[in-house]
Design an enzyme around this catalytic site. Structure first.
Site, PDB file in Angstrom:
ATOM      1  N   ASP A  39       0.816  -1.210   0.000  1.00 13.75           N
ATOM      2  CA  ASP A  39       0.000   0.000   0.000  1.00 13.75           C
ATOM      3  C   ASP A  39       0.849   1.259   0.000  1.00 13.75           C
ATOM      4  O   ASP A  39       0.463   2.282  -0.577  1.00 13.75           O
ATOM      5  CB  ASP A  39      -0.922   0.002   1.218  1.00 13.75           C
ATOM      6  CG  ASP A  39      -2.123  -0.919   1.036  1.00 13.75           C
ATOM      7  OD1 ASP A  39      -2.332  -1.385  -0.102  1.00 13.75           O
ATOM      8  OD2 ASP A  39      -2.832  -1.180   2.025  1.00 13.75           O
ATOM      9  N   TYR A  43      -4.763   3.817   9.270  1.00 11.10           N
ATOM     10  CA  TYR A  43      -4.431   4.402  10.570  1.00 11.10           C
ATOM     11  C   TYR A  43      -5.679   4.618  11.422  1.00 11.10           C
ATOM     12  O   TYR A  43      -5.683   4.338  12.634  1.00 11.10           O
ATOM     13  CB  TYR A  43      -3.689   5.729  10.344  1.00 11.10           C
ATOM     14  CG  TYR A  43      -3.007   6.312  11.556  1.00 11.10           C
ATOM     15  CD1 TYR A  43      -2.984   5.658  12.781  1.00 11.10           C
ATOM     16  CD2 TYR A  43      -2.354   7.544  11.458  1.00 11.10           C
ATOM     17  CE1 TYR A  43      -2.337   6.210  13.880  1.00 11.10           C
ATOM     18  CE2 TYR A  43      -1.704   8.110  12.548  1.00 11.10           C
ATOM     19  CZ  TYR A  43      -1.703   7.442  13.754  1.00 11.10           C
ATOM     20  OH  TYR A  43      -1.071   7.996  14.841  1.00 11.10           O
TER      21      TYR A  43
END
Length: 326
Positions: free
Chosen positions: A72, A189
């Protein structure tokens, strides 16, 4: 008719990614497609007969697709190049979770074939635009596909901030930071900070406090039309702004960070119309033991009951006839 071209972006720090890039370049070239590579990656890949491009937005101009070989992080780096050009990204996961990738390493040859025959769909993912201001003066402006996070820069002290939604103050937080995420970033996150998973087709923004000392510190899901602002209070330690873990800006006390829906989306190439639920189960290894799903009609359903059979049957939930009672 202009010649077809594909940009290949590679995580050259991984030998497997370099070998994959060489295979992709070979197969695309055999199909008569012009292959571009970035100037910072060309030497590590060592391929010949490719167009070496500067590592900026010009590299993706007029390319059909950008094939990204890595995780990613590599795809987020490639997004910097393609966002303004509007070129779709096609990720091949050579990392760990690889939530943004569309294909796995074992599918590499088939993925190249799909690119050659143009058998893929393109979807747009929402981004956020981020502006930092100090006393009304713009300090910096950037964007993010996953998230913008305002974090403390000194480990030993909390960050004191106040959050604002659509011009109205919401709450003060003594915290480690605040994550402002897109639906795409809800599995990154923001997820680690306790935020909800949001399906990609849902248009929304997430506001997730990190380790906040407050009674009201739940993750928030707000309108994509909202303006989210986080102000770092005077007298608090200095902070830092991170966007997608790549672009960073030091934030002095008193700074105001504004986050709104991005003016330009990121386009992702899709090979499979896999439901997002299946992607979650696969990427996170979620247990689904015991799931049966909807009961389907049998291929050869039983014939309907005749009127005499219906009349003889006891009513559902009612009493049986007199001669059937015990």
């Amino acid at each position: 008719m202009s010649k077809r071209s594909v940009l290949v972006v590679t995580h050259t720090g991984r030998p497997e990614a370099v070998r994959s890039a060489q295979l992709v370049i070979e197969r695309l070239s055999e199909a008569g497609i012009c292959v571009r590579v970035l100037d910072g990656e060309a030497a590590a890949i060592g391929a010949t007969g490719v167009d070496v491009m500067p590592s900026n937005a010009a590299a993706a101009e007029d390319a059909e697709v950008v094939m990204v070989l890595g995780g990613d992080g590599t795809l987020l780096r490639a997004a910097d190049l393609t966002r303004s050009a509007g070129t779709p990204l096609l990720g091949v996961n050579l990392g760990h979770v690889g939530f943004l990738a569309e294909a796995e390493r074992d599918d590499l040859a088939a993925t190249v074939d799909r690119v050659v025959t143009r058998r893929y769909d393109v979807e747009e993912r929402m981004t956020v635009d981020v502006t930092a201001r100090l006393n009304g003066t713009v300090m910096g402006a950037t964007w993010a596909l996953n998230e913008a996070s305002i974090e403390k820069a000194e480990r030993e002290r909390m960050l004191e901030v106040v959050a604002e939604i659509d011009g109205r103050p919401l709450s003060n937080w003594g915290c480690d930071g605040v994550v402002c995420a897109t639906p795409t970033g809800s599995t990154a996150y923001a997820f680690s900070a306790g935020g909800p998973v949001v399906w990609p087709e849902v248009e929304a923004m997430l506001v997730v406090p990190i380790s906040a000392h407050s009674l009201f510190a739940r993750p928030l899901v707000v309108s994509p039309r909202s303006l989210v602002a986080v102000e770092v209070l005077p007298g608090t330690p200095r902070a830092v702004l991170w966007c997608d873990g790549r672009r960073t800006l030091d934030l002095p006390p008193g700074v105001r960070v504004e986050v709104r829906r991005g003016a330009e989306p990121v386009r992702l190439a899709r090979l499979h119309l896999t439901p997002f639920t299946d992607r979650l189960v696969t990427k996170f290894g979620l247990p689904v033991t015991g799931w049966r799903g909807r009961v389907r009609q049998p291929a050869y359903p039983s014939p309907p009951l005749e009127d005499s059979q219906v009349s003889d049957a006891p009513p559902i939930g009612g009493e049986a006839s007199g001669d059937q009672r015990g």
